[in-house]
Scaffold this motif. Structure first.
Motif, short mmCIF file in Angstrom:
data_model
loop_
_atom_site.label_atom_id
_atom_site.label_comp_id
_atom_site.label_asym_id
_atom_site.label_seq_id
_atom_site.Cartn_x
_atom_site.Cartn_y
_atom_site.Cartn_z
N VAL A 44 -8.50 46.16 12.50
CA VAL A 44 -8.24 45.92 11.08
C VAL A 44 -9.39 46.42 10.21
N VAL A 45 -9.04 47.11 9.14
CA VAL A 45 -10.00 47.57 8.14
C VAL A 45 -9.59 46.98 6.80
N LEU A 46 -10.51 46.28 6.15
CA LEU A 46 -10.25 45.65 4.86
C LEU A 46 -10.95 46.43 3.76
N LYS A 47 -10.23 46.63 2.63
CA LYS A 47 -10.77 47.45 1.55
C LYS A 47 -10.74 46.66 0.23
N PRO A 48 -11.70 45.77 0.04
CA PRO A 48 -11.75 45.00 -1.20
C PRO A 48 -12.14 45.88 -2.40
N LYS A 49 -11.80 45.38 -3.60
CA LYS A 49 -12.18 46.07 -4.83
C LYS A 49 -13.19 45.28 -5.65
N THR A 50 -13.30 43.98 -5.38
CA THR A 50 -14.17 43.13 -6.19
C THR A 50 -15.09 42.28 -5.31
N THR A 51 -16.14 41.78 -5.95
CA THR A 51 -17.07 40.89 -5.26
C THR A 51 -16.37 39.61 -4.82
N GLU A 52 -15.47 39.14 -5.64
CA GLU A 52 -14.75 37.91 -5.33
C GLU A 52 -13.90 38.07 -4.07
N GLN A 74 -4.15 39.64 4.28
CA GLN A 74 -3.13 40.21 3.39
C GLN A 74 -2.88 39.32 2.18
N SER A 75 -3.18 38.05 2.29
CA SER A 75 -3.05 37.17 1.13
C SER A 75 -4.21 37.36 0.15
N ILE A 76 -5.35 37.82 0.66
CA ILE A 76 -6.52 38.07 -0.18
C ILE A 76 -6.41 39.45 -0.82
N LEU A 77 -5.98 40.43 -0.03
CA LEU A 77 -5.84 41.80 -0.50
C LEU A 77 -4.36 42.20 -0.47
N LYS A 78 -4.00 43.21 -1.22
CA LYS A 78 -2.66 43.74 -1.12
C LYS A 78 -2.49 44.43 0.24
N ASN A 79 -1.27 44.50 0.74
CA ASN A 79 -1.01 45.08 2.06
C ASN A 79 -1.60 46.46 2.23
N SER A 80 -1.57 47.26 1.16
CA SER A 80 -2.06 48.64 1.24
C SER A 80 -3.56 48.70 1.46
N ARG A 81 -4.25 47.59 1.24
CA ARG A 81 -5.70 47.55 1.43
C ARG A 81 -6.10 46.81 2.70
N VAL A 82 -5.13 46.57 3.56
CA VAL A 82 -5.37 46.03 4.90
C VAL A 82 -4.81 47.07 5.88
N LEU A 83 -5.71 47.85 6.49
CA LEU A 83 -5.29 48.92 7.39
C LEU A 83 -5.17 48.39 8.81
N LEU A 84 -4.03 48.66 9.44
CA LEU A 84 -3.77 48.14 10.78
C LEU A 84 -3.36 49.23 11.77
N ASP A 85 -2.79 50.31 11.27
CA ASP A 85 -2.32 51.38 12.14
C ASP A 85 -3.50 52.12 12.77
N ASP A 86 -3.39 52.44 14.06
CA ASP A 86 -4.47 53.14 14.76
C ASP A 86 -4.84 54.44 14.10
N PHE A 143 -17.65 46.40 19.03
CA PHE A 143 -16.43 45.92 19.73
C PHE A 143 -15.27 45.93 18.73
N ASP A 144 -14.76 44.76 18.41
CA ASP A 144 -13.57 44.63 17.57
C ASP A 144 -13.87 43.93 16.25
N GLU A 145 -15.09 44.09 15.73
CA GLU A 145 -15.45 43.46 14.48
C GLU A 145 -14.49 43.87 13.35
N VAL A 146 -14.28 42.96 12.42
CA VAL A 146 -13.48 43.26 11.23
C VAL A 146 -14.29 44.21 10.35
N ILE A 147 -13.74 45.37 10.04
CA ILE A 147 -14.44 46.34 9.20
C ILE A 147 -14.14 46.04 7.73
N VAL A 148 -15.19 45.85 6.95
CA VAL A 148 -15.06 45.67 5.51
C VAL A 148 -15.61 46.92 4.84
N SER A 149 -14.72 47.76 4.35
CA SER A 149 -15.10 49.03 3.74
C SER A 149 -15.27 48.88 2.23
#
Length: 523
Positions: free
Chosen positions: A86-94, A54-66, A127-133
Motif C-alpha cells: 500500500v502507498v498512501l498519498k496525502p495532500k495535507t498535514t492533517e 481509504q476513509s482518510i484519503l480518497k480511493n485514488s490516493r490509496v495505491l494497492l495494485d502491484d 519489508f512491507d512498511e506502509v509507504i507515505v508519499s
C-alpha cells in the motif's frame, strides 16, 4: 575581458537530462534476502487497515495494485527493494497526522518517501512498511521577496521551487520598485542538486542534502528558518518561522533536519532564499595531477574570495561516465583531472577582472593546462551538464556502488586510488568526483551488474579507510539502510546511544522508517 585569457575553444552541445525510469528488465533482490535482515515486531496490513486508509484519503490516493506500487518499493541504485502492498498519498498535514496516529495505534511500520532519489536506501521499505508519499503535498504557500523567505509543503520539487522564487522575485521587483530590466533582482534557492528535477525539498531536509553550492550558502541547518513535522503518534509540531533570529528555547527543527524520517515526517518548510547573483562565470579546467588540483583550489580561494560559489573536481573516468551515457561532448580535451569553478557576484566587470587574474596565474604556473570560461547562459549550462548528469549516468546500463565521504583534502583522492587497488583483480572500475570546496568526495565503484564479491571487497574497506583519515562516512546522502551498520566508523558509542534515546522518546513504537540510520536491532 574574459576573452583576454587564451584558452582552447570549446565545442558545445545541449542535451536533456534523462529522467529516472523504473522499467527495469530485472528487478533487484528483496532487501531482506540480499542483506539478510530480520523483520521487526510490527503488525501486517489487513483489509481493515486498507479500509481505514481509504476513509482518510480518497480511493485514488490509496495505491494497492502491484503495477502502481512497484516503483515506490525500489530505490534509484537498484540496491534495495521492499514489498509494501500500500502507498498512501496525502495532500495535507492533517491527513498525515491521521495516518500516523492510526499506524502508531496499530503498530504498523511506516516508510516516508519523497522523490525517491536517495542513494542509501532510506526512502523505500525494507519489508512491507506502509509507504507515505509526499508527491501530492506540492503547494507553494508564500514567497516574500522583501524578507527573502519561501514557505511550501515538503513535496515540492526542488527545481520547481528554484523557478518559482526566481520568477516571483522578478515580478515583485517590477511592481514594487519599477526598476529597469538591467537592474532587476530576483531570489534564488540556497540548494542546488543534480537530482533537482525530481527530488523533494522535504527529502532534502531529511537527509540534510549539501549540493554544489554549499561552499557559498552553507548547509540546510543554516538556510531552514522553520518547519512543520508530524510525530509518530500524529502530533503536529508547528515549528514554522520566517525569521533568522528566533532565540526561543530549543531549536527543535534541527532534530528533523538529517533525521531521515526516523523522528517525524516533515510536512512544511520555511527557507531563507538569497538574492540571485547578477554576474555568473563558469570555468572548466584540465589538470595533470591531483596536486595541481589542490594548488588551483588554494589559488581560487585566494584570488576569487567572496565570489567563489562552487568548486568541483572530477577525474577522467567520472567525466567519461556522463559523456558516454548521454552522448555528450567534453568542454575541453582529455586530462586526468578536471575542475569546474563558478563565481557569483553583482558586478560582471569586477568579477571578470578577478577570474581573469586567477586564470592567468594558474596557467602561468602550469597548474592548469587547458580550459574554457564563459558567462553565456547556454554555454554555462553545457559546462555544468556533464558534471550534473554523473548522478544518473552511473546507473545507466550498469550497476554502481555509490559512496559519499568527507575526508581531508590532502587525502581526498587517496581513497579513490586505494579502492582501485582493492578491486584491481575484479571486473569493476572506481572513480571519484565531488565538491572540493567542502571536502565532499563521491566515490563510485561500477560494474556490469550487482556482484556480491565486489560488494564484500569494497565494504567495509572504504569505511575503515575513511575512519582512519578521521573523515565522515556520509557527507550529504545520509545513513539510510545501507550505511546503518557502519555508523560506528563516524560516531562514538556514547553518541549512538544518545541517538537511540532520542529515537525512543520521539517514536516509542519505532514505526517511523525502521531499519534506517541506527544500527541493527534498533528501530
Amino acid at each position: 575581458m574574459l576573452s583576454s585569457i587564451k584558452l582552447r575553444p570549446c565545442l558545445w552541445k545541449q542535451s536533456q537530462i534523462l529522467k529516472r525510469s523504473y522499467a527495469w528488465a530485472t528487478l533487484p533482490d528483496f532487501t531482506k534476502d540480499r542483506y539478510q535482515v530480520t523483520r521487526g515486531d510490527f503488525s501486517q496490513v489487513t483489509d481493515a487497515d486498507i479500509g481505514q486508509f481509504q476513509s482518510i484519503l480518497k480511493n485514488s490516493r490509496v495505491l494497492l495494485d502491484d503495477n502502481d506500487t512497484q516503483a515506490y518499493n525500489i530505490d534509484t541504485m537498484k540496491s534495495v527493494r521492499g514489498y509494501s502492498r500500500v502507498v498512501l498519498k496525502p495532500k495535507t498535514t492533517e491527513e498525515v497526522s491521521k495516518i500516523l496516529s492510526y499506524c502508531n495505534d496499530r503498530k504498523l511500520a511506516v516508510c516516508p518517501q519523497g522523490g525517491n532519489t536517495g542513494l542509501v536506501g532510506g526512502s523505500v521499505p525494507v519489508f512491507d512498511e506502509v509507504i507515505v508519499s509526499t508527491q501530492l503535498m506540492n503547494r507553494i504557500e508564500n514567497i516574500d521577496e522583501l524578507s527573502g523567505t519561501l514557505e511550501c509543503q515538503s513535496g515540492c520539487i526542488l527545481e520547481v521551487l528554484e523557478q518559482a522564487v526566481s520568477e516571483k522575485g522578478l515580478c515583485e521587483h517590477k511592481i514594487l520598485f519599477k526598476k529597469n530590466d538591467s537592474n532587476e533582482s530576483s531570489l534564488g534557492m540556497p540548494l542546488d542538486l543534480g537530482a533537482k528535477g525530481s527530488c523533494h525539498i522535504g527529502g532534502n531536509l531529511s537527509t540534510n542534502a549539501g549540493g554544489i553550492r554549499l561552499l557559498r550558502y552553507g548547509n540546510l541547518h543554516g538556510s531552514v528558518l522553520g518547519l512543520e513535522a508530524v510525530k509518530a503518534d500524529g502530533t503536529i509540531l508547528d515549528l514554522m518561522s520566517n525569521f533568522k533570529k528566533d532565540n526561543t528555547g530549543y531549536h527543535l527543527k534541527h532534530l528533523f533536519i538529517g533525521s531521515e524520517g526516523t523522528l517525524g515526517l516533515i510536512t512544511k518548510v520555511s527557507i531563507s532564499c538569497p538574492t540571485a547573483s547578477r554576474a555568473i562565470n563558469v570555468a572548466f579546467l584540465g589538470l595533470e595531477s591531483y596536486d595541481a588540483v589542490l594548488q588551483t583550489f588554494l589559488a581560487a580561494k585566494r584570488d576569487l574570495g567572496e565570489i567563489l560559489s562552487s568548486c568541483e573536481m572530477l577525474d577522467k573516468d567520472a567525466l567519461d561516465c556522463s559523456l558516454n551515457a548521454y552522448n555528450l561532448r567534453s568542454p575541453i580535451s582529455k586530462y586526468p583531472f578536471y575542475m569546474l569553478i563558478e563565481t557569483s557576484g553583482s558586478r560582471m566587470d569586477h568579477d571578470e577582472e578577478k577570474i581573469n587574474k586567477f586564470l592567468q596565474y594558474v596557467m602561468e604556473k602550469k597548474l592548469v593546462v587547458d580550459g574554457t570560461v564563459t558567462n553565456e547562459p547556454g554555454k554555462m549550462k553545457a559546462i555544468w551538464e556533464p558534471r550534473e548528469t554523473i548522478g544518473t549516468a552511473m546507473f545507466k546500463d550498469c550497476y554502481s556502488f555509490s559512496y559519499d565521504f568527507s575526508v581531508p583534502l590532502k587525502n581526498f583522492y587517496d581513497l579513490v586510488n586505494a579502492t582501485k587497488k582493492q578491486i584491481s583483480d575484479l571486473p569493476a572500475n572506481a572513480f571519484g568526483f565531488g565538491h572540493l570546496g567542502d571536502s565532499n568526495l563521491h566515490l563510485i565503484v561500477q560494474c556490469k551488474e550487482y556482484d556480491s564479491e565486489i560488494h564484500r571487497r569494497v565494504e567495509p574497506f572504504v569505511y575503515e579507510f575513511t575512519s582512519k583519515l578521521k573523515g565522515s562516512i556520509s557527507s550529504e546522502h545520509g545513513i539510510g539502510f545501507l550505511k546503518s551498520k557502519y555508523l560506528q566508523f563516524s560516531k562514538k558509542s556514547e553518541c549512538i546511544d544518545a541517538m537511540k534515546e532520542i529515537k525512543t522518546f520521539m517514536d516509542p513504537n519505532g514505526i517511523l522508517n525502521p531499519y534506517k540510520v541506527l544500527p541493527k536491532n534498533v528501530c
